[in-house]
Design a protein around this motif. Sequence first.
Motif, PDB file in Angstrom:
ATOM      1  N   PHE A  47       0.738  -1.139   0.049  1.00 31.90           N
ATOM      2  CA  PHE A  47      -0.076  -0.139  -0.025  1.00 31.90           C
ATOM      3  C   PHE A  47       0.875   1.330   0.217  1.00 31.90           C
ATOM      4  O   PHE A  47       2.061   1.140   0.134  1.00 31.90           O
ATOM      5  CB  PHE A  47      -1.188   0.020   1.313  1.00 31.90           C
ATOM      6  CG  PHE A  47      -0.397   0.149   2.542  1.00 31.90           C
ATOM      7  CD1 PHE A  47      -0.114   1.468   2.955  1.00 31.90           C
ATOM      8  CD2 PHE A  47       0.148  -0.987   3.096  1.00 31.90           C
ATOM      9  CE1 PHE A  47       0.546   1.749   4.330  1.00 31.90           C
ATOM     10  CE2 PHE A  47       1.002  -0.717   4.509  1.00 31.90           C
ATOM     11  CZ  PHE A  47       0.888   0.464   4.840  1.00 31.90           C
ATOM     12  N   LYS A  48       0.388   2.114  -0.455  1.00 34.86           N
ATOM     13  CA  LYS A  48       0.988   3.701  -0.242  1.00 34.86           C
ATOM     14  C   LYS A  48       0.033   4.650   0.499  1.00 34.86           C
ATOM     15  O   LYS A  48      -0.961   4.659   0.152  1.00 34.86           O
ATOM     16  CB  LYS A  48       1.461   3.993  -1.761  1.00 34.86           C
ATOM     17  CG  LYS A  48       2.281   3.102  -2.590  1.00 34.86           C
ATOM     18  CD  LYS A  48       2.604   3.882  -4.098  1.00 34.86           C
ATOM     19  CE  LYS A  48       3.414   2.825  -4.832  1.00 34.86           C
ATOM     20  NZ  LYS A  48       3.560   3.478  -6.173  1.00 34.86           N
ATOM     21  N   VAL A  49       0.759   5.364   1.072  1.00 36.48           N
ATOM     22  CA  VAL A  49       0.021   6.665   1.812  1.00 36.48           C
ATOM     23  C   VAL A  49       0.545   7.961   1.632  1.00 36.48           C
ATOM     24  O   VAL A  49       1.827   7.947   1.553  1.00 36.48           O
ATOM     25  CB  VAL A  49      -0.283   6.168   3.376  1.00 36.48           C
ATOM     26  CG1 VAL A  49      -1.212   5.078   3.630  1.00 36.48           C
ATOM     27  CG2 VAL A  49       0.819   6.198   3.852  1.00 36.48           C
ATOM     28  N   VAL A  50      -0.136   8.900   1.430  1.00 36.49           N
ATOM     29  CA  VAL A  50       0.675  10.223   1.786  1.00 36.49           C
ATOM     30  C   VAL A  50       0.309  10.893   2.974  1.00 36.49           C
ATOM     31  O   VAL A  50      -1.057  10.806   3.541  1.00 36.49           O
ATOM     32  CB  VAL A  50      -0.292  11.208   0.608  1.00 36.49           C
ATOM     33  CG1 VAL A  50       0.503  12.534   0.943  1.00 36.49           C
ATOM     34  CG2 VAL A  50       0.233  10.788  -0.793  1.00 36.49           C
ATOM     35  N   CYS A  51       1.133  11.465   3.648  1.00 32.35           N
ATOM     36  CA  CYS A  51       1.264  12.172   4.888  1.00 32.35           C
ATOM     37  C   CYS A  51       1.116  13.755   4.667  1.00 32.35           C
ATOM     38  O   CYS A  51       2.473  13.987   4.147  1.00 32.35           O
ATOM     39  CB  CYS A  51       2.234  11.579   6.059  1.00 32.35           C
ATOM     40  SG  CYS A  51       2.396   9.733   5.979  1.00 32.35           S
ATOM     41  N   ILE A  52       0.522  14.419   4.996  1.00 32.01           N
ATOM     42  CA  ILE A  52       0.456  15.910   4.758  1.00 32.01           C
ATOM     43  C   ILE A  52       0.669  16.606   6.176  1.00 32.01           C
ATOM     44  O   ILE A  52      -0.110  16.317   7.272  1.00 32.01           O
ATOM     45  CB  ILE A  52      -0.904  16.355   4.477  1.00 32.01           C
ATOM     46  CG1 ILE A  52      -1.064  15.662   2.863  1.00 32.01           C
ATOM     47  CG2 ILE A  52      -0.974  17.760   3.957  1.00 32.01           C
ATOM     48  CD1 ILE A  52      -2.343  15.911   2.144  1.00 32.01           C
ATOM     49  N   GLN A  53       1.662  17.354   6.442  1.00 29.11           N
ATOM     50  CA  GLN A  53       1.642  18.174   7.517  1.00 29.11           C
ATOM     51  C   GLN A  53       1.465  19.839   7.678  1.00 29.11           C
ATOM     52  O   GLN A  53       1.813  20.246   6.443  1.00 29.11           O
ATOM     53  CB  GLN A  53       3.095  18.019   8.009  1.00 29.11           C
ATOM     54  CG  GLN A  53       3.593  16.506   8.687  1.00 29.11           C
ATOM     55  CD  GLN A  53       4.922  16.304   8.917  1.00 29.11           C
ATOM     56  OE1 GLN A  53       5.522  17.405   9.425  1.00 29.11           O
ATOM     57  NE2 GLN A  53       5.455  15.245   9.110  1.00 29.11           N
ATOM     58  N   LEU A  54       0.484  20.131   8.190  1.00 26.55           N
ATOM     59  CA  LEU A  54       0.160  21.616   8.118  1.00 26.55           C
ATOM     60  C   LEU A  54       0.847  22.164   9.610  1.00 26.55           C
ATOM     61  O   LEU A  54       0.886  21.629  10.604  1.00 26.55           O
ATOM     62  CB  LEU A  54      -1.275  21.924   8.441  1.00 26.55           C
ATOM     63  CG  LEU A  54      -2.137  21.527   6.914  1.00 26.55           C
ATOM     64  CD1 LEU A  54      -3.566  21.571   7.339  1.00 26.55           C
ATOM     65  CD2 LEU A  54      -1.759  22.385   5.974  1.00 26.55           C
ATOM     66  N   PRO A  55       1.329  23.423   9.431  1.00 25.75           N
ATOM     67  CA  PRO A  55       2.021  24.188  10.591  1.00 25.75           C
ATOM     68  C   PRO A  55       0.789  24.499  11.282  1.00 25.75           C
ATOM     69  O   PRO A  55      -0.356  24.987  10.971  1.00 25.75           O
ATOM     70  CB  PRO A  55       2.250  25.495   9.775  1.00 25.75           C
ATOM     71  CG  PRO A  55       2.721  25.100   8.561  1.00 25.75           C
ATOM     72  CD  PRO A  55       1.610  24.236   8.305  1.00 25.75           C
ATOM     73  N   LEU A  56       0.790  24.133  12.855  1.00 26.36           N
ATOM     74  CA  LEU A  56      -0.333  24.425  13.666  1.00 26.36           C
ATOM     75  C   LEU A  56      -0.682  25.965  13.755  1.00 26.36           C
ATOM     76  O   LEU A  56      -1.699  26.411  13.917  1.00 26.36           O
ATOM     77  CB  LEU A  56       0.270  24.086  15.083  1.00 26.36           C
ATOM     78  CG  LEU A  56      -0.923  24.061  16.253  1.00 26.36           C
ATOM     79  CD1 LEU A  56      -1.805  22.962  15.727  1.00 26.36           C
ATOM     80  CD2 LEU A  56      -0.347  23.411  17.428  1.00 26.36           C
ATOM     81  N   THR A  57       0.220  26.875  13.586  1.00 25.75           N
ATOM     82  CA  THR A  57       0.244  28.211  13.530  1.00 25.75           C
ATOM     83  C   THR A  57      -0.937  28.662  12.412  1.00 25.75           C
ATOM     84  O   THR A  57      -1.685  29.469  12.785  1.00 25.75           O
ATOM     85  CB  THR A  57       1.441  28.908  13.339  1.00 25.75           C
ATOM     86  OG1 THR A  57       2.078  28.460  12.050  1.00 25.75           O
ATOM     87  CG2 THR A  57       2.353  28.932  14.237  1.00 25.75           C
ATOM     88  N   ILE A  58      -1.025  28.016  11.322  1.00 23.68           N
ATOM     89  CA  ILE A  58      -1.943  28.511  10.305  1.00 23.68           C
ATOM     90  C   ILE A  58      -3.328  27.808  10.791  1.00 23.68           C
ATOM     91  O   ILE A  58      -4.346  28.749  10.518  1.00 23.68           O
ATOM     92  CB  ILE A  58      -1.502  27.711   8.983  1.00 23.68           C
ATOM     93  CG1 ILE A  58      -0.230  28.246   8.487  1.00 23.68           C
ATOM     94  CG2 ILE A  58      -2.942  27.939   7.896  1.00 23.68           C
ATOM     95  CD1 ILE A  58       0.074  27.893   6.936  1.00 23.68           C
ATOM     96  N   LEU A  59      -3.344  26.770  11.298  1.00 21.80           N
ATOM     97  CA  LEU A  59      -4.623  26.315  11.684  1.00 21.80           C
ATOM     98  C   LEU A  59      -5.124  27.216  12.806  1.00 21.80           C
ATOM     99  O   LEU A  59      -6.388  27.664  12.970  1.00 21.80           O
ATOM    100  CB  LEU A  59      -4.638  24.831  12.260  1.00 21.80           C
ATOM    101  CG  LEU A  59      -4.934  23.569  11.264  1.00 21.80           C
ATOM    102  CD1 LEU A  59      -4.602  22.380  11.860  1.00 21.80           C
ATOM    103  CD2 LEU A  59      -6.285  23.662  10.849  1.00 21.80           C
ATOM    104  N   GLN A  60      -4.316  27.440  13.883  1.00 24.21           N
ATOM    105  CA  GLN A  60      -4.784  28.380  14.903  1.00 24.21           C
ATOM    106  C   GLN A  60      -5.138  29.909  14.645  1.00 24.21           C
ATOM    107  O   GLN A  60      -6.221  30.279  14.923  1.00 24.21           O
ATOM    108  CB  GLN A  60      -3.610  28.631  15.918  1.00 24.21           C
ATOM    109  CG  GLN A  60      -4.149  29.098  17.297  1.00 24.21           C
ATOM    110  CD  GLN A  60      -5.261  28.236  17.950  1.00 24.21           C
ATOM    111  OE1 GLN A  60      -5.019  27.078  18.013  1.00 24.21           O
ATOM    112  NE2 GLN A  60      -6.309  28.789  18.230  1.00 24.21           N
TER     113      GLN A  60
END
Length: 289
Positions: A87-100
């Motif tokens: 299987f293959k997956v993609v892991c996306i990381q967003l800066p917490l500062t943008i979400l906040q």
Amino acid sequence: MATHLHDFFSQDLVLEKEATGIDGDTWMYHLPDERFGIITPLQGSCQIEGRDGHGRRSATLVPGEICRIAPDHHVRLAPMPPRRLPFKVVCIQLPLTILQRTLDAHPAAPVRDVAELHTLRAFDPHIASMAPVLLHAWQTGAGKPYAVAAAHYLAEYLLHPPRAAAPGGGGLSAEQLCTVRAYMERRLAENITLNQLAGEAHLSRYHFLRRFTAATGRTPMRYLTGLRIDAARHLLAAGRDPVAQVGRACGFPNPANFARAFRKHVGCSPSEYRQRGYGDPLPLAADRR
């Protein structure tokens, strides 16, 4: 074996691609500090284990679903037993500062804390469909402006989730279909009944049969046979287990029935398929009309 692709768009949006080979090892995905994570399958299905509001548990991720990981959490990913296909997956990381910042700018948003977004499994074909688009952008050289725009879009989307759409055309909803397919894949070697599948969709046997066929163009049992044949092709091409053992692992306990069904779908016997050395599987049998 696992492969990794790191540091997509520097610090604005990090994208990693993880892949396992046949019988691939499990791995722990540790989310860095001050990051919010999203994991979605690109190909195949996988098991994911971690903590949520109900304690430590595991779930099955199939294409169209995502795992949302709040800061200070980690998850374990593994191939699906008993077949343990790649299987293959993609892991996306967003800066917490943008979400906040996005959260602070929308005091009326239905989500009031980033921690509320954490879940091991959620049906979200929109974000799932964005993963290959983001990969393509990386491959074609998209830069920082693209990364910033994508990160802010994802933040807005996560904090303002759309309402689930009602099924159209008399078929199953996309979420029902995804749930039923995940059930099929988890229990591929077992004797799955129509009543069990209908129960997963929370429908009567009659209504499930009608709606599943309207949604896929195939009856549930024909669709299940297609999944089983596709799994058998993967195992025959990538492994060395005896043909009869492959058949049992894919839901064909009788070797003669396995050979007959395989020849009907693929055009040759399982042994001939292996001898010809097919490395890349044909289009999914379950998807062919």
